[in-house]
Design a protein around this motif. Structure first.
Motif, mmCIF file in Angstrom:
data_model
loop_
_atom_site.group_PDB
_atom_site.id
_atom_site.type_symbol
_atom_site.label_atom_id
_atom_site.label_comp_id
_atom_site.label_asym_id
_atom_site.label_seq_id
_atom_site.Cartn_x
_atom_site.Cartn_y
_atom_site.Cartn_z
ATOM 1 N N ALA A 21 -13.325 -7.951 -3.338
ATOM 2 C CA ALA A 21 -12.680 -7.836 -4.522
ATOM 3 C C ALA A 21 -13.521 -7.254 -5.587
ATOM 4 N N PRO A 22 -14.857 -7.364 -5.727
ATOM 5 C CA PRO A 22 -15.446 -6.548 -6.788
ATOM 6 C C PRO A 22 -15.374 -5.224 -6.748
ATOM 7 N N PHE A 23 -15.038 -4.747 -5.501
ATOM 8 C CA PHE A 23 -15.294 -3.361 -5.151
ATOM 9 C C PHE A 23 -14.044 -2.526 -4.964
ATOM 10 N N GLY A 24 -12.877 -3.222 -4.845
ATOM 11 C CA GLY A 24 -11.831 -2.739 -4.373
ATOM 12 C C GLY A 24 -10.841 -3.620 -3.605
ATOM 13 N N TRP A 25 -10.152 -3.192 -2.878
ATOM 14 C CA TRP A 25 -9.094 -3.924 -1.914
ATOM 15 C C TRP A 25 -9.341 -3.687 -0.415
ATOM 16 N N MET A 26 -9.269 -4.937 0.145
ATOM 17 C CA MET A 26 -9.030 -4.771 1.843
ATOM 18 C C MET A 26 -7.825 -4.412 2.255
ATOM 19 N N LEU A 27 -7.818 -3.593 3.230
ATOM 20 C CA LEU A 27 -6.475 -3.044 3.724
ATOM 21 C C LEU A 27 -6.351 -3.698 5.124
ATOM 22 N N GLY A 28 -5.309 -4.021 5.671
ATOM 23 C CA GLY A 28 -5.359 -4.326 7.109
ATOM 24 C C GLY A 28 -4.934 -6.039 6.887
ATOM 25 N N ARG A 29 -4.215 -6.172 5.744
ATOM 26 C CA ARG A 29 -3.916 -7.876 5.659
ATOM 27 C C ARG A 29 -2.770 -8.137 6.439
ATOM 28 N N ALA A 30 -2.506 -9.302 6.870
ATOM 29 C CA ALA A 30 -1.504 -9.563 7.789
ATOM 30 C C ALA A 30 -0.222 -9.692 6.888
ATOM 31 N N TYR A 31 0.740 -9.544 7.959
ATOM 32 C CA TYR A 31 2.368 -9.740 7.598
ATOM 33 C C TYR A 31 2.415 -10.719 6.583
ATOM 34 N N PRO A 32 3.048 -10.395 5.238
ATOM 35 C CA PRO A 32 3.079 -11.797 4.382
ATOM 36 C C PRO A 32 4.234 -12.809 4.742
ATOM 37 N N ALA A 33 3.579 -13.990 4.494
ATOM 38 C CA ALA A 33 4.064 -15.203 5.336
ATOM 39 C C ALA A 33 5.604 -15.555 4.561
ATOM 40 N N GLU A 34 5.614 -15.215 3.240
ATOM 41 C CA GLU A 34 6.844 -15.255 2.517
ATOM 42 C C GLU A 34 7.468 -14.133 2.280
ATOM 43 N N LYS A 35 8.846 -14.227 2.182
ATOM 44 C CA LYS A 35 9.831 -13.006 2.133
ATOM 45 C C LYS A 35 9.188 -12.139 1.018
ATOM 46 N N SER A 36 9.254 -10.844 1.122
ATOM 47 C CA SER A 36 9.117 -9.878 0.299
ATOM 48 C C SER A 36 9.766 -8.558 0.089
ATOM 49 N N ALA A 37 9.949 -8.194 -1.056
ATOM 50 C CA ALA A 37 10.698 -6.963 -1.116
ATOM 51 C C ALA A 37 10.242 -5.667 -0.677
ATOM 52 N N PRO A 43 12.464 -6.595 15.737
ATOM 53 C CA PRO A 43 11.957 -6.565 16.993
ATOM 54 C C PRO A 43 11.216 -5.314 17.307
ATOM 55 N N ALA A 44 11.453 -4.005 16.655
ATOM 56 C CA ALA A 44 10.883 -2.807 16.991
ATOM 57 C C ALA A 44 9.679 -2.412 16.063
ATOM 58 N N THR A 45 9.827 -3.107 14.825
ATOM 59 C CA THR A 45 8.752 -2.489 14.098
ATOM 60 C C THR A 45 8.362 -3.795 12.846
ATOM 61 N N ASP A 46 7.323 -3.328 12.386
ATOM 62 C CA ASP A 46 6.745 -4.259 11.101
ATOM 63 C C ASP A 46 6.480 -3.267 10.243
ATOM 64 N N PHE A 47 6.629 -3.446 8.873
ATOM 65 C CA PHE A 47 5.784 -2.522 7.681
ATOM 66 C C PHE A 47 5.750 -3.452 6.530
ATOM 67 N N TRP A 48 4.736 -3.408 5.746
ATOM 68 C CA TRP A 48 4.548 -4.085 4.458
ATOM 69 C C TRP A 48 3.543 -3.398 3.780
ATOM 70 N N HIS A 49 3.847 -3.626 2.322
ATOM 71 C CA HIS A 49 2.925 -3.294 1.396
ATOM 72 C C HIS A 49 1.558 -3.656 1.683
ATOM 73 N N GLN A 50 0.407 -2.671 1.446
ATOM 74 C CA GLN A 50 -0.837 -2.959 1.199
ATOM 75 C C GLN A 50 -1.577 -2.832 -0.057
ATOM 76 N N HIS A 51 -1.320 -1.574 -0.748
ATOM 77 C CA HIS A 51 -1.985 -1.320 -2.075
ATOM 78 C C HIS A 51 -1.270 -0.206 -2.345
ATOM 79 N N ALA A 52 -0.821 0.007 -3.844
ATOM 80 C CA ALA A 52 -0.573 1.342 -4.568
ATOM 81 C C ALA A 52 -1.645 2.282 -5.086
ATOM 82 N N PHE A 53 -1.800 3.276 -4.196
ATOM 83 C CA PHE A 53 -2.951 3.997 -4.383
ATOM 84 C C PHE A 53 -2.894 4.779 -5.581
ATOM 85 N N GLN A 54 -3.855 5.005 -6.358
ATOM 86 C CA GLN A 54 -3.872 5.655 -7.622
ATOM 87 C C GLN A 54 -5.116 7.043 -7.298
ATOM 88 N N THR A 55 -4.790 8.169 -7.653
ATOM 89 C CA THR A 55 -5.671 9.217 -7.485
ATOM 90 C C THR A 55 -6.271 9.581 -9.083
#
Length: 185
Positions: A21-37, A43-55
């Motif tokens: 956390a002091p340097f940024g964000w870890m990616l590869g966190r598990a699928y959220p346990a609570e429902k998320s928008a 059964p075919a796929t999972d996808f979930w937010h990790q980070h909103a990248f800023q250039t």
């Protein structure tokens, strides 16, 4: 993480959201346990937010393929990017990412130095101004990198000796040894 007078050793630690956390964000966190928008599963796929990248600019992000081959067990320089976040995700093996924060004047704060083992399936997103260096745990590890296109061009020009870097900084530091007890390639 440690820096003591007369001893410069960085113990490589496991990557966790809290430790990075002091340097940024870890990616590869598990699928959220609570429902998320911003998460979907069936059964075919999972996808979930990790980070909103800023250039830091309107020119957008660039995806790079990077081969790391430096297996040295020590670090003598660090770099930082001034304008953009930067993602590194190992694809073919594990890497060690050395990190440090900045003092108020932008110089490297070695008292914050830490080293993380990042295996395939995880990644990091570094904040702008986060000092860093990468080491490979195998003769060559391919990584996906997400960065800013102008930062890449600026760094290449600098590394070829054509111009001073404007969007990045590279500094020499006292030699820091990486203690890799229990770190598996």
């Amino acid at each position: 993480m440690l820096e003591t007078i007369g001893k410069r050793t960085l113990t490589v630690q496991a990557l966790t959201p809290e430790s990075f956390a002091p340097f940024g964000w870890m990616l590869g966190r598990a699928y959220p346990a609570e429902k998320s928008a911003s998460a979907f599963t069936n059964p075919a796929t999972d996808f979930w937010h990790q980070h909103a990248f800023q250039t830091g600019a309107q020119d957008g992000a660039e995806i790079l393929w990077v081969n790391y081959r430096n297996t040295d067990g020590f670090v003598t320089s660090l770099e930082k990017h001034l304008l953009t976040e930067q993602v590194i995700t190992p694809l073919t093996g594990s890497i060690i990412q050395v990190m440090a924060g900045s003092h108020a004047d932008g110089s490297v704060d070695l008292s914050t130095a830490a080293a993380f083992c990042i295996p395939p399936g995880q990644g990091i997103c570094m904040r702008p101004h986060a000092w860093h260096a990468t080491r490979s745990l195998a003769p060559e590890v391919t990584c996906l990198m997400l960065t800013r296109g102008s930062t890449t061009l600026d760094l290449i020009s600098h590394l070829h000796g054509a111009a001073a870097a404007q969007e990045s900084a590279i500094v020499d530091i006292p030699r820091h040894e990486l203690a890799m007890d229990g770190v598996a390639a």
